[in-house]
Scaffold this motif. Sequence first.
Motif, PDB file in Angstrom:
ATOM      1  N   SER A 193       0.826  -1.207   0.000  1.00  0.00           N
ATOM      2  CA  SER A 193       0.000   0.000   0.000  1.00  0.00           C
ATOM      3  C   SER A 193       0.856   1.251   0.000  1.00  0.00           C
ATOM      4  CB  SER A 193      -0.910   0.002   1.237  1.00  0.00           C
ATOM      5  OG  SER A 193      -1.562   1.244   1.387  1.00  0.00           O
ATOM      6  N   ASN A 195      -0.046   5.189   0.725  1.00  0.00           N
ATOM      7  CA  ASN A 195      -1.076   6.131   1.163  1.00  0.00           C
ATOM      8  C   ASN A 195      -0.598   7.547   0.869  1.00  0.00           C
ATOM      9  OD1 ASN A 195      -3.314   7.265   2.417  1.00  0.00           O
ATOM     10  ND2 ASN A 195      -2.409   7.144   4.467  1.00  0.00           N
ATOM     11  N   TYR A 203      -3.426  13.546   8.301  1.00  0.00           N
ATOM     12  CA  TYR A 203      -2.281  12.650   8.120  1.00  0.00           C
ATOM     13  C   TYR A 203      -1.005  13.461   7.911  1.00  0.00           C
ATOM     14  CZ  TYR A 203      -4.919   8.265   7.667  1.00  0.00           C
ATOM     15  OH  TYR A 203      -5.680   7.148   7.909  1.00  0.00           O
ATOM     16  N   CYS A 258       4.415   4.320   2.879  1.00  0.00           N
ATOM     17  CA  CYS A 258       4.278   3.062   2.153  1.00  0.00           C
ATOM     18  C   CYS A 258       4.598   1.891   3.065  1.00  0.00           C
ATOM     19  CB  CYS A 258       5.182   3.045   0.914  1.00  0.00           C
ATOM     20  SG  CYS A 258       6.947   3.225   1.263  1.00  0.00           S
ATOM     21  N   SER A 261      -0.589  -3.139   4.083  1.00  0.00           N
ATOM     22  CA  SER A 261      -1.854  -3.078   4.795  1.00  0.00           C
ATOM     23  C   SER A 261      -2.073  -4.413   5.502  1.00  0.00           C
ATOM     24  CB  SER A 261      -2.997  -2.763   3.824  1.00  0.00           C
ATOM     25  OG  SER A 261      -4.206  -2.563   4.512  1.00  0.00           O
ATOM     26  N   GLU A 288      -7.977  -1.396   3.711  1.00  0.00           N
ATOM     27  CA  GLU A 288      -7.768   0.007   3.361  1.00  0.00           C
ATOM     28  C   GLU A 288      -6.410   0.205   2.705  1.00  0.00           C
ATOM     29  OE1 GLU A 288      -7.160   3.006   6.340  1.00  0.00           O
ATOM     30  OE2 GLU A 288      -6.320   1.584   7.775  1.00  0.00           O
ATOM     31  N   GLN A 289      -6.346   1.228   1.871  1.00  0.00           N
ATOM     32  CA  GLN A 289      -5.118   1.555   1.155  1.00  0.00           C
ATOM     33  C   GLN A 289      -4.218   2.388   2.079  1.00  0.00           C
ATOM     34  OE1 GLN A 289      -2.658   0.991  -1.368  1.00  0.00           O
ATOM     35  NE2 GLN A 289      -4.397   1.020  -2.772  1.00  0.00           N
ATOM     36  N   ALA A 290      -3.679   1.741   3.095  1.00  0.00           N
ATOM     37  CA  ALA A 290      -2.805   2.429   4.062  1.00  0.00           C
ATOM     38  C   ALA A 290      -1.950   1.385   4.763  1.00  0.00           C
ATOM     39  CB  ALA A 290      -3.625   3.218   5.076  1.00  0.00           C
ATOM     40  N   ASP A 362      -2.207   8.477  11.580  1.00  0.00           N
ATOM     41  CA  ASP A 362      -3.606   8.568  11.992  1.00  0.00           C
ATOM     42  C   ASP A 362      -3.756   9.019  13.437  1.00  0.00           C
ATOM     43  OD1 ASP A 362      -2.608   6.253  13.022  1.00  0.00           O
ATOM     44  OD2 ASP A 362      -4.177   4.938  12.239  1.00  0.00           O
TER      45      ASP A 362
END
Length: 622
Positions: A193, A195, A203, A258, A261, A288-290, A362
């Motif tokens: 991932s 992000n 973020y 990067c 996930s 999720e893309q993180a 986050d």
Amino acid sequence: MRMQPRQEILDIWRALVRWSWQKDQWVWGGRFDSNSIGDAEQLLCLLLPASKVHVFGLDDPDRTGIDSLDALEEFGGTMEIPRRIIAVLQDYYVRYTDESTAGEETAATPIFAGGSYFNEAMDGSEPTEEQRQLDIVDSYAMAITLSLAVVGFARVFRSKTRRQAIRDQIDDVERRASARLTAAMVGLLRSFSVNVFDADSEYGRNLVRTVNQEGLPSREVVDGLRIELRQTMASFREVLIGSGQVTDLDSQNQLFECGWSWGIVEDAPNIEVAPTEAIGVQRKGIAEQAPYLYFTVIALDAIEDLFSERTRVLGLLNEEQQRLSRALQLRSDLTRSYWATVATYGEGTRWPLEDIPWRTTDGLDSDYFTLQVTSLAVKGLVQDRSSNDELVRIGNVLSELANRARMTRRPNRNDPALTLHHPGVQLSLVGSERAGDSEITWIVNEFAPLLLQRTANIAGLLSDAADRGALLETADRVWEHLLQRRLQRGPGRNLWDDPSGAFTELEGRVPPQNAPSWLISERVVAALVATATVLDRRPLTSPALGEHADALLSEAEQLFDRELMRGTGKSLESDIKSIRANLRRAREIISDRPGTAAHLALSVLGLLNDLSAGRQKSTGVN
């Protein structure tokens, strides 16, 4: 070191067999119900030392050590042990293969579900059955490590047995292990991932706040980060298969992170593999893309196994797996470079990594996150050939973490630091609600064994003997803490984990534990293997000791030559061979073991001095 990895691993093997081998059958599971990850961890408690530490090898019956046979005596004799291991492995691969997908066009599909390791949602609701069947990166990573160990084990053992039935069983295990290995590599490629976010977003502000140790204007920090990461950003264009393609980093107000996930990311494309690779169905992604620090670290550890010396020497990867490994290596390099840059950013006296605890983008902060970032930073610094001083700084962070986690300091009453050990850090698996009613969680509570493993790894990279010794002292103290957490009762005794054994403050809060946690036990084994690897390396030397040894040896050689010139005589004749052998041996090892060379030179000097003194006495010369 006070810790003795060899003996500790043998003790763990005894406990493992006592729990797992009952009535001539392998018993799966422990504290948690059987699942693809826990069962792999159970097997790795046996196979990790056997595949990574030569003295524990079990694949060649002719070379199995007496101590290993003694520790595994309940499991069988010299020939029975590898045969039973093959049978247990075959059972594992059958259990975690979905045969319902097998047809004319598709093969059976390896299962990478988290199962009983998935934890309840933040609102207290239990995971649904569909959620328990979700693939997770932890299972992919364990599959890579286990399958590489299995393929290597199978190839060596095949050459040691002549019975066709056993050879057929070995071939089946190797085929299944190879298919699971390929599927796991594909899963990791689809779980990578990147992000991307605005510097002005929550973020972005959290990232800038974490790395800004000098109180600089935010715009200056953003520009500086982009400059430091420009090669990493440019390299994303080389990510061609799987997830992780990035096209929106051109804006000067964009930042990113990067890694991996928790599972296959949403909208991750399928990966085309050679028809010979029977990996079955590629499941749809919902994660999720993180990136998550925990899953990123465990993925990188598994990818390192793909490029180990053992993997290369035994040729464990086929052509298609080598192609996939190169794609994983690219992602690994990008991730290591990114985190090393972020963790050590700035020109000030303090790195962001040294500002404990680490805060994620986050907004969460924990000493556990700091521990994970130390691992990522070291991987990146080693890639960039870092200095000893940089590694020492990270070692100091680990020592501080041991203090803060109350492993080397007494805890306070109701100390919040103890939550690192029980119940652990709870990670929300964003996207999992698509397979159920609520967002389920993942508990990570392996702080202590992970700290021990990272400490041993960094100690092995240090080039200064004093620095290495200081860090190994920390490792000893962490190990003493872990010893107090071993189970004390029942067939699971001497496995892990009972944190109340080390923290009386947790008594009454931790349920009585008799069944082993394979997650914690496997992490302890991995830490012991890492320590054994460090201790097996050649000792560090200092220039001063080398110069001292060389001076002693030169004097001994000169005095010996002078004695030979004067005539050996009966007093020296009997010792000539011994002296020559000692001098030759000292000269051979002086660069690697100057202390031993100095000792040999001193023994020769002592003997020559006795001869000289005896001559002077006999001739009356003072």
